[in-house]
Design a protein around this motif. Sequence first.
Motif, PDB file in Angstrom:
ATOM      1  N   HIS A   1      -0.836  12.880  -0.017  1.00  0.00           N
ATOM      2  CA  HIS A   1      -0.299  13.191  -1.342  1.00  0.00           C
ATOM      3  C   HIS A   1       1.042  13.913  -1.238  1.00  0.00           C
ATOM      4  N   ASP A   2       1.204  14.769  -0.236  1.00  0.00           N
ATOM      5  CA  ASP A   2       2.492  15.457  -0.066  1.00  0.00           C
ATOM      6  C   ASP A   2       3.607  14.458   0.212  1.00  0.00           C
ATOM      7  N   GLY A   3       3.349  13.510   1.096  1.00  0.00           N
ATOM      8  CA  GLY A   3       4.366  12.507   1.396  1.00  0.00           C
ATOM      9  C   GLY A   3       4.667  11.625   0.206  1.00  0.00           C
ATOM     10  N   ALA A   4       3.624  11.228  -0.515  1.00  0.00           N
ATOM     11  CA  ALA A   4       3.816  10.382  -1.689  1.00  0.00           C
ATOM     12  C   ALA A   4       4.620  11.102  -2.762  1.00  0.00           C
ATOM     13  N   HIS A   5       4.354  12.390  -2.958  1.00  0.00           N
ATOM     14  CA  HIS A   5       5.127  13.167  -3.921  1.00  0.00           C
ATOM     15  C   HIS A   5       6.597  13.222  -3.521  1.00  0.00           C
TER      16      HIS A   5
ATOM     17  N   SER B   1       0.804  -1.227   0.000  1.00  0.00           N
ATOM     18  CA  SER B   1       0.000   0.000   0.000  1.00  0.00           C
ATOM     19  C   SER B   1       0.833   1.271   0.000  1.00  0.00           C
ATOM     20  N   THR B   2       2.075   1.212   0.452  1.00  0.00           N
ATOM     21  CA  THR B   2       2.914   2.411   0.450  1.00  0.00           C
ATOM     22  C   THR B   2       3.391   2.776  -0.954  1.00  0.00           C
ATOM     23  N   VAL B   3       3.152   1.869  -1.907  1.00  0.00           N
ATOM     24  CA  VAL B   3       3.484   2.081  -3.319  1.00  0.00           C
ATOM     25  C   VAL B   3       2.224   2.218  -4.171  1.00  0.00           C
TER      26      VAL B   3
ATOM     27  N   VAL C   1      12.587   8.678  -5.576  1.00  0.00           N
ATOM     28  CA  VAL C   1      12.741   7.467  -6.383  1.00  0.00           C
ATOM     29  C   VAL C   1      13.118   7.827  -7.816  1.00  0.00           C
ATOM     30  N   ALA C   2      12.467   8.837  -8.365  1.00  0.00           N
ATOM     31  CA  ALA C   2      12.756   9.252  -9.743  1.00  0.00           C
ATOM     32  C   ALA C   2      14.184   9.757  -9.881  1.00  0.00           C
ATOM     33  N   ARG C   3      14.626  10.590  -8.944  1.00  0.00           N
ATOM     34  CA  ARG C   3      15.988  11.109  -9.028  1.00  0.00           C
ATOM     35  C   ARG C   3      17.017   9.996  -8.797  1.00  0.00           C
ATOM     36  N   SER C   4      16.674   9.012  -7.955  1.00  0.00           N
ATOM     37  CA  SER C   4      17.561   7.865  -7.766  1.00  0.00           C
ATOM     38  C   SER C   4      17.670   7.056  -9.051  1.00  0.00           C
ATOM     39  N   LEU C   5      16.553   6.905  -9.748  1.00  0.00           N
ATOM     40  CA  LEU C   5      16.574   6.219 -11.044  1.00  0.00           C
ATOM     41  C   LEU C   5      17.433   6.976 -12.045  1.00  0.00           C
ATOM     42  N   ASP C   6      17.376   8.307 -12.001  1.00  0.00           N
ATOM     43  CA  ASP C   6      18.247   9.100 -12.868  1.00  0.00           C
ATOM     44  C   ASP C   6      19.704   8.715 -12.643  1.00  0.00           C
TER      45      ASP C   6
ATOM     46  N   GLY D   1      -0.121   5.824  -2.191  1.00  0.00           N
ATOM     47  CA  GLY D   1       1.254   5.353  -2.225  1.00  0.00           C
ATOM     48  C   GLY D   1       2.095   6.212  -3.150  1.00  0.00           C
ATOM     49  N   TRP D   2       3.405   6.131  -2.986  1.00  0.00           N
ATOM     50  CA  TRP D   2       4.288   6.993  -3.793  1.00  0.00           C
ATOM     51  C   TRP D   2       4.221   6.638  -5.285  1.00  0.00           C
ATOM     52  N   GLY D   3       3.855   5.400  -5.599  1.00  0.00           N
ATOM     53  CA  GLY D   3       3.752   5.019  -7.002  1.00  0.00           C
ATOM     54  C   GLY D   3       2.697   5.788  -7.761  1.00  0.00           C
ATOM     55  N   GLU D   4       1.702   6.284  -7.046  1.00  0.00           N
ATOM     56  CA  GLU D   4       0.643   7.082  -7.661  1.00  0.00           C
ATOM     57  C   GLU D   4       1.196   8.318  -8.363  1.00  0.00           C
TER      58      GLU D   4
END
Length: 224
Positions: free
Chosen positions: A190-194, A9-11, A200-205, A23-26
């Motif tokens: 939503h703030d925490g998920a963002h 659920s956290t994703v 995660v996105a910057r880590s993927l970069d 979740g952050w995946g949203e």
Amino acid sequence: MTIHLAGDSTVAPAKPEEDPLTGWGEHLSHYVSDDVRNLAVGGATTGSFIAEGRWDALLEGLHPGDWVLIQFGHNDQKEPQLDACGGYRRNLESFVRDVRARGAEPVLLTSVERRLFEDGRLRRTHGAYPQAVRDLANEQDVHLIDANAFTRWLYEWLGEERSQALFVHLSRGVSPAWPDGVADNTHFSHDGAHAVARFVARSLDGIRRVGEHEPAWGKWKVRP
């Protein structure tokens, strides 16, 4: 190319009846240019994700060159057969093999931390599970995003009071979804998920070496 998400659920994507819990995946699609396919679901363990056919469904939509982000642990720790260095690790190993066999790239994530402060100190709530993921990533040469370390830093940096905004804390009568109010220190607003999605996105970069061929401005703009 598609980024596939497997997790709990956290994703997982938001449910309208639970807003603003999500979740952050949203929100990952806000920070990456790739398509995002989010198969994470509330209550999932590595075991239930397999048993319910969700992992097979993910694999059926997987193509060479895709990326698969895998984050579990919150619910695995409630199941004795899924102990950190036992069933949990074996399932993660199986996920990694399956993804690689299809020419895609697996990325392991440690569990995001719960926001549980005691006497002003942030508790560790996942025991050996984050380290089991780190060890597996190191031993199997798998990409790792340490969401546990990041979220611990984030909550500690914001502090006990300010970090509450990252989670679902609502008074009675504020939200139709939570008429009696709610104080949830596991699931993001939503703030925490963002915030986590951006990390995660910057880590993927970094993993995908984005920007390494761009001019290094620092050598022109910074003086000793």
